[in-house]
Design an enzyme around this catalytic site. Structure first.
Site, short mmCIF file in Angstrom:
data_model
loop_
_atom_site.label_atom_id
_atom_site.label_comp_id
_atom_site.label_asym_id
_atom_site.label_seq_id
_atom_site.Cartn_x
_atom_site.Cartn_y
_atom_site.Cartn_z
N LYS A 215 -2.14 -1.02 2.07
CA LYS A 215 -1.59 -1.35 2.97
C LYS A 215 -0.75 -1.17 2.50
CE LYS A 215 -4.88 -2.27 6.45
NZ LYS A 215 -5.10 -2.78 8.22
N ARG A 251 -12.17 -4.28 4.24
CA ARG A 251 -12.75 -3.03 4.36
C ARG A 251 -12.46 -2.06 3.91
NH1 ARG A 251 -9.86 0.54 7.52
NH2 ARG A 251 -10.34 2.33 8.41
N1 HH2 Z 1 -6.65 -0.56 9.66
C1 HH2 Z 1 -7.19 0.56 9.26
C2 HH2 Z 1 -7.86 1.54 10.17
N2 HH2 Z 1 -8.69 0.53 11.22
N3 HH2 Z 1 -9.58 -1.54 11.55
C3 HH2 Z 1 -9.84 -2.91 11.34
N4 HH2 Z 1 -11.02 -3.36 12.10
N5 HH2 Z 1 -9.09 -3.56 10.60
C4 HH2 Z 1 -7.87 -2.83 9.78
O1 HH2 Z 1 -7.62 -3.65 9.11
C5 HH2 Z 1 -8.26 -1.31 10.16
C6 HH2 Z 1 -8.72 -0.54 10.89
C7 HH2 Z 1 -5.83 1.50 9.10
O2 HH2 Z 1 -6.34 1.98 7.27
P1 HH2 Z 1 -6.66 3.80 7.21
O3 HH2 Z 1 -7.94 3.63 8.15
O4 HH2 Z 1 -7.15 3.59 5.91
O5 HH2 Z 1 -5.51 4.20 8.01
P2 HH2 Z 1 -4.74 5.49 9.54
O6 HH2 Z 1 -5.62 3.99 10.41
O7 HH2 Z 1 -3.74 6.00 8.85
O8 HH2 Z 1 -6.88 6.07 9.39
#
Ligand code: HH2
Length: 271
Positions: A215, A251
């Protein structure tokens, strides 16, 4: 439920999206997604979180049918090859319902069951574990100058209120997980305060999920880490810090490296 370990569980991130912030487009087809799921399983993932809509800052929502077309074939394909518990990362109750019917175990809702009028009732109806995450605002605008008087108190009070609302709607207490939502409508100082208070969040009695992988918080501390893939060291530091604070699961995109770091951490703690 994945078996308990002497360390936090590792939830591998599988984004079946064209625009996720660190891996957008890489696993968009079923074959590529399945291959990545296999790699994560081999690397020691305890569960896999499948998302068909990016929630990165500035992301725009996708229609329900598009999201369903992205995630359902991937859930079905993974179910063919593995029993690994799957989580569906969605704001949409209909997507959560279809995913659970297709074999997903958990609903991960970054809106904390606030995105739709039937989010709470759907969570109760599905009866599955549900992650209630804290987000201030919505992804399109959440990083436009977020402000708190007391970020820890405000985030924790909000999460407790959402958990109470979920239980009032019929969600069993032991199905609720909490997530402080690092980077979701928060600046660096807010994120650091929440990280420092993770043990207090865990003390509320719900399993805590922590999402810090790659992040911008890492880049806010190490400004050379502009490319999300250059944020592994910082992501591991945050994962280990979370482990020491008692989180139940982390995660991550980099499963092998995180599993190894946590295994070594657990061995050191046990002496
Ligand atoms: N962060 C992201 C997405 N989903 N869910 C939970 N519970 N906690 C988190 O910190 C979280 C999440 C963002 O990361 P990522 O899925 O890699 O990116 P994107 O939202 O661009 O798909």
């Amino acid at each position: 439920m994945p078996p308990a370990k002497n360390r936090p569980l590792v939830m591998g991130v599988l984004n079946v999206t064209p625009d996720s912030f660190s891996d957008g487009g890489r696993f968009a087809g079923v074959e590529a997604a399945l291959a990545q799921a296999r790699r994560m399983i081999e690397a020691g993932a305890d569960l896999i979180d499948i998302g068909g809509e990016s929630t990165r800052p500035g992301a725009t929502p996708v229609p329900e049918d598009v999201e369903l077309d992205r995630v359902l074939p991937v859930i079905a394909a993974i179910r063919e090859i593995s029993e690994i518990p799957l989580s569906i990362d969605t704001l949409k109750p209909a997507v959560a319902r279809a995913a659970v019917q297709a074999g997903a175990w958990m609903w991960n809702d970054v809106s904390g069951l606030t995105a739709a009028p039937d989010s709470l009732s759907t969570a109760a109806e599905l009866g599955c574990p549900v992650v209630i995450m804290h987000m201030k605002g919505r992804p399109a605008t959440m990083q436009d100058d977020p402000r708190y008087d007391d970020p820890v108190a405000e985030v924790f009070n909000d999460l407790e209120a959402r958990a109470t609302a979920a239980m009032a709607a019929g969600v069993a207490r032991d199905q609720i997980w909490l997530d402080p939502g690092i980077g979701f409508g928060k600046r660096l100082d807010h994120n650091l305060a929440l990280m420092a208070a993770l043990d207090r969040l865990a003390a509320l009695g719900f399993p805590v999920l922590l999402g810090v992988s790659r992040k911008r918080t890492v880049m806010a501390i190490d400004t050379t880490a502009v490319d999300p893939k250059d944020r592994l060291g910082g992501s591991l530091a945050m994962a280990l810090f979370g482990a020491a604070k008692g989180v139940a699961a982390i995660r991550v995109h980099d499963v092998r490296e995180t599993v190894q770091a946590l295994k070594v951490w657990a061995a050191l703690v046990e002496g």
